[in-house]
Design a protein around this motif. Structure first.
Motif, PDB file in Angstrom:
ATOM      1  N   SER A 267       3.557  17.588   7.947  1.00  0.00           N
ATOM      2  CA  SER A 267       4.808  16.862   7.743  1.00  0.00           C
ATOM      3  C   SER A 267       6.014  17.759   7.978  1.00  0.00           C
ATOM      4  CB  SER A 267       4.833  16.321   6.310  1.00  0.00           C
ATOM      5  OG  SER A 267       6.155  15.955   5.985  1.00  0.00           O
TER       6      SER A 267
ATOM      7  N   ASN B 281       2.413   4.852   0.918  1.00  0.00           N
ATOM      8  CA  ASN B 281       2.680   5.436   2.214  1.00  0.00           C
ATOM      9  C   ASN B 281       1.706   6.557   2.521  1.00  0.00           C
ATOM     10  OD1 ASN B 281       4.870   4.004   3.303  1.00  0.00           O
ATOM     11  ND2 ASN B 281       6.185   4.932   1.737  1.00  0.00           N
ATOM     12  N   PHE B 282       1.220   6.512   3.746  1.00  0.00           N
ATOM     13  CA  PHE B 282       0.325   7.568   4.193  1.00  0.00           C
ATOM     14  C   PHE B 282       1.174   8.767   4.620  1.00  0.00           C
ATOM     15  CE2 PHE B 282      -1.703   9.671   7.789  1.00  0.00           C
ATOM     16  CZ  PHE B 282      -2.922  10.002   7.235  1.00  0.00           C
ATOM     17  N   VAL B 283       0.868   9.950   4.159  1.00  0.00           N
ATOM     18  CA  VAL B 283       1.635  11.141   4.536  1.00  0.00           C
ATOM     19  C   VAL B 283       0.727  12.112   5.273  1.00  0.00           C
ATOM     20  CG1 VAL B 283       3.071  13.035   3.741  1.00  0.00           C
ATOM     21  CG2 VAL B 283       3.166  10.849   2.574  1.00  0.00           C
ATOM     22  N   LEU B 284       1.246  12.598   6.411  1.00  0.00           N
ATOM     23  CA  LEU B 284       0.465  13.503   7.244  1.00  0.00           C
ATOM     24  C   LEU B 284       0.427  14.903   6.665  1.00  0.00           C
ATOM     25  CD1 LEU B 284       2.113  12.369  10.514  1.00  0.00           C
ATOM     26  CD2 LEU B 284      -0.348  12.277  10.147  1.00  0.00           C
TER      27      LEU B 284
ATOM     28  N   MET C 253       0.839  -1.202   0.000  1.00  0.00           N
ATOM     29  CA  MET C 253       0.000   0.000   0.000  1.00  0.00           C
ATOM     30  C   MET C 253       0.868   1.245   0.000  1.00  0.00           C
ATOM     31  SD  MET C 253      -1.492   0.184   3.890  1.00  0.00           S
ATOM     32  CE  MET C 253      -1.927   1.870   4.228  1.00  0.00           C
TER      33      MET C 253
ATOM     34  N   HIS D  83       8.571  17.607   6.341  1.00  0.00           N
ATOM     35  CA  HIS D  83       9.228  17.854   5.052  1.00  0.00           C
ATOM     36  C   HIS D  83       8.527  18.929   4.243  1.00  0.00           C
ATOM     37  CE1 HIS D  83      11.966  14.440   5.573  1.00  0.00           C
ATOM     38  NE2 HIS D  83      10.956  13.891   6.204  1.00  0.00           N
TER      39      HIS D  83
END
Lengths: 206, 537
Positions: free
Chosen positions: A9, A3-6, A1, A11
């Motif tokens: 972040s 990647n879940f990104v907040l 799956m 970054h």
């Protein structure tokens, strides 16, 4: 799956955070010099006569010229930020070139000042220096240590502004994203303000 | 709650290869890089401590001469302080856990974070190089007191340079954490909803930032002195050695709070979990961290009560020293109150936490004994001081570190450690620790001075007891490390939340995926330790 990104972040681009980080770093620089200012204060208090006598050896004219040079360079770097904000990229570059030239001027004048002291044998370990009273030795040692460390910061600041120029050229630092330039400018102002304290302490208090 | 989701790829699997580690900007990997370096240095310094105790098992020269002994205790101190204690909790647990706890995916400046680690490595290399370069490692003690540090032929310059570089690594970590906490908290997390470990790191970060530069410049002055010999701290040349001590302790006293504050934060995380209770006095604990950081700034003079300070200065520093005990006591009372009527679940992390409270209490109270002017005259520079700071630093910060290692073991490595072996290791460590250091307190009161390789016959019995304690302690540590290494392979897979904890890092899989979460973490409303809300059971 995938990647879940907040949303929040680390970054993400965050100019506030960059500037905040720079300010914190400037605090540490002030404290670094703070230790030396403390040592200066205490030895000035203990050897006020000797410090006074030794300070006559310094060239007030060269010191004053250097102060003006640095203050002007702070102006040019501040103008460069405004220029970039308004989209005048070329003008920004010229103002940064001017700033770096001022930095070099400062260093050249400093070089002549130091050479004069070397000729008089006033550097620790040299003949004349070794025969000075203890208090005057302390004065010259602190003079070389503090202006030397400051000179190092002038070089670092100049190089930093050089990197900013490269970034502007590569279009990484742009009228919409100029926090790198702002931080470079902040650092440059720090270099300036430390000199503003060094100058009277060594050259002017008579 | 989220167990139903499929397990995403963990951050270990996301990338592989050596370079994916040493040039990683992922806070979890950087935390682990720190961990492996820190634990290696800990083992080196522990072995040096073991050798010192062996030398002291009998009066006279036992296994090393006076100079070697001086070099060994200096290196032990330098490594333990600058390479283990100062980075241990912030740089490892802080790096790994802070972004998880506040619900973000990294620190504010990931590249700077990597740079800090490289600086740490560089500093460590310099510290170790003193062993082989020049006239052997420094023999000044970790305090590098002038004028001796300027005059000794040993390789002080390189040791000082190492401390200077490590200082900058520490500053940059602190800077990173302050900005991270200000800017990257989960959108719904208010300041007083942060876990207390984050609060402890926040207070610590300010000390790192504001105290470390002073030691930086002081150490540069030592180097300049060694090169030019101007006599900045040499009374024969018009300098003032006390000035060096002031400059040194202006950093180094706050630095002991860099070592112990984050450890207190770890305890504040573990106790509510194993008492299954909301922490008592959340705000009091948060504020007391800030208070310790603040007051800790103004107590440095208590290291110099016998160095020739003026009477009024001594009284003021003594009063301030007593004052700093207040916020520390507030924490202890709150931890104990949290345990009261809790549903206590006795697991290794709790045992370490309780040992922390007991040992920190002893360390703190003995600190008051030497913070008082009259008693300090008698106890200054004796083994009482050595016992005192080992109770705080090792019995406190060290035990918290090892307890936390068990608590977050599953989260970090994805496996559970073996509980019964861990408890045996704990008891060995606890007994060994107290057998090792309690006699030192007594020896100090009897008048045995610190930092000598030799002592009077009268002190033999207690020194033998102390040395035997060091063997028990070390066997405990070895068993603990063995257990943790074996569990990495053989342990059961760790669930998301093995302990029923309430903070955000337990909402994500163990070990976490590359970007930390597989779904937006749910920030609990109100108190972050509210066990009534916790439905993960």
């Amino acid at each position: 799956m995938a990647n879940f990104v907040l949303a929040n972040s680390g970054h993400n681009r965050d100019d506030e955070a960059s500037k905040f980080g720079m300010w914190l770093f400037l605090f540490t620089e002030l404290l670094l010099f703070g230790g030396l200012f403390l040592v200066y204060t205490i030895y000035r208090y203990l050897n006020s006569e000797a410090f006074l006598h030794a300070s006559y050896e310094l060239n007030v004219i060269m010191g004053t010229v250097n102060t003006v040079v640095l203050l002007t360079s702070s102006l040019t770097v501040a103008l460069s930020i405004t220029a970039l904000q308004k989209g005048h990229v070329k003008l920004t570059m010229w103002l940064l070139v001017a700033t770096i030239l001022f930095a070099l001027t400062f260093l050249v004048i400093k070089y002549f000042e130091w050479s004069a002291k070397f000729e008089h044998g006033l550097f620790p370990g040299m003949d004349h220096y070794e025969h000075l009273p203890a208090g005057e030795k302390m004065f010259f040692f602190l003079y070389f240590f503090m202006t030397g460390l400051h000179g190092l910061h002038v070089i670092v600041g100049g190089v930093l502004l050089g990197f900013v120029m490269r970034d502007i050229k590569k279009k990484k630092t742009t009228p919409d994203n100029y926090v790198y330039l702002e931080n470079g400018g902040l650092y440059w102002h720090l270099v300036d303000i430390i000199w503003i304290f060094l100058f009277p302490l060594f050259y002017l208090i008579h | 709650m989220a167990e139903a989701l499929s397990q995403p790829v963990s951050f270990y699997q996301a990338k592989t290869g050596l370079f994916s580690w040493i040039f990683s900007t992922d806070h979890k990997r950087i935390g682990l890089l720190y961990f492996y370096a820190i634990i290696s240095f800990f083992l080196v310094a522990m072995s040096l401590g073991f050798l010192m105790r062996l030398e002291l098992i009998a009066p006279g020269e036992t296994i090393m001469d006076a100079k070697t002994y001086n070099q060994v205790f200096t290196l032990h101190g330098v490594i333990m302080i600058f390479l283990f204690l100062i980075p241990s909790v912030p740089a490892f647990f802080g790096n790994f856990l802070l972004p998880l706890m506040i619900g973000t995916d990294d620190v504010a400046f990931p590249k700077l974070n990597l740079f800090s680690w490289w600086l740490y490595v560089l500093g460590g290399i310099f510290a170790l190089l003193t062993l082989v370069v020049g006239n052997g490692p420094a023999d000044t003690g970790w305090t590098f007191y002038a004028p001796y540090s300027v005059k000794t032929g040993t390789n002080v310059t390189m040791a000082v340079l190492a401390a200077f570089i490590l200082g900058f690594s520490s500053i940059l970590t602190g800077l990173n954490f302050i900005v991270t906490i200000h800017r990257l908290r989960a959108p719904k997390m208010k300041w007083f909803q942060m876990p207390l470990f984050a609060w402890a790191l926040y207070a610590t970060a300010w000390i790192q930032l504001l105290a470390t530069p002073v030691i930086g410049i002081t150490l540069l002055m030592i180097i300049a002195e060694r090169v030019f010999g101007v006599g900045l701290f040499d009374p024969a040349l018009g300098g003032d050695p006390i000035l060096y001590q002031h400059l040194f302790w202006i950093y180094s006293h706050p630095a002991v709070y860099i070592m112990v504050l984050p450890a207190m934060g770890l305890i504040s995380e573990m106790i509510p979990t194993f008492a299954k209770r909301t922490i008592f006095g959340y705000k009091a604990i948060a504020y007391s961290s800030l208070a310790i950081a603040f007051i800790g700034y103004f107590v440095w003079g208590h290291h110099m009560f016998t160095s020739g300070m003026s009477g009024p200065a001594r009284v003021i520093f003594s009063v301030l020293t007593f004052l700093v005990a207040v916020p520390s006591a507030i924490k202890v009372f709150n931890w104990v109150a949290t345990l009261y009527k809790g549903s206590i679940n006795v697991k290794t992390p709790l045992l370490f936490s309780l040992a922390f409270i007991f040992q920190f209490l002893l360390g703190g109270l003995t600190g008051l004994v030497i913070g008082a002017l009259a008693t300090d005259i008698h106890l200054h520079d004796t083994y009482f001081v050595v016992g005192h700071f080992h109770y705080v630093m090792f019995g406190g910060a060290g035990f918290a570190f090892f307890g936390a290692l068990h608590y977050w073991y599953g989260k970090i490595w994805g496996k559970m450690y073996n509980e019964s072996t861990a408890q045996i290791a704990f008891w060995l460590m606890f007994i060994g620790f107290n057998v090792l250091y309690f006699p030192m307190l007594v020896l100090g009161i009897m008048g045995m001075p610190r930092r000598y390789y030799d002592y009077l016959e009268d002190f033999t019995t207690l020194n033998v007891v102390s040395t035997v304690g060091s063997w028990i302690l070390i066997s405990g540590i070895i068993l603990m490390i063995y257990n943790l290494i074996v569990s990495r392979k053989k342990g059961e897979a760790a669930p998301r939340n093995p302990w029923g904890s309430t903070t955000l890092e337990w909402q994500t899989p163990s070990p976490p995926p590359l970007h930390n979460f597989d779904a937006t973490p749910v920030v609990p409303e109100g108190n972050p330790y509210d066990h009534k809300q916790n439905k993960s059971e």
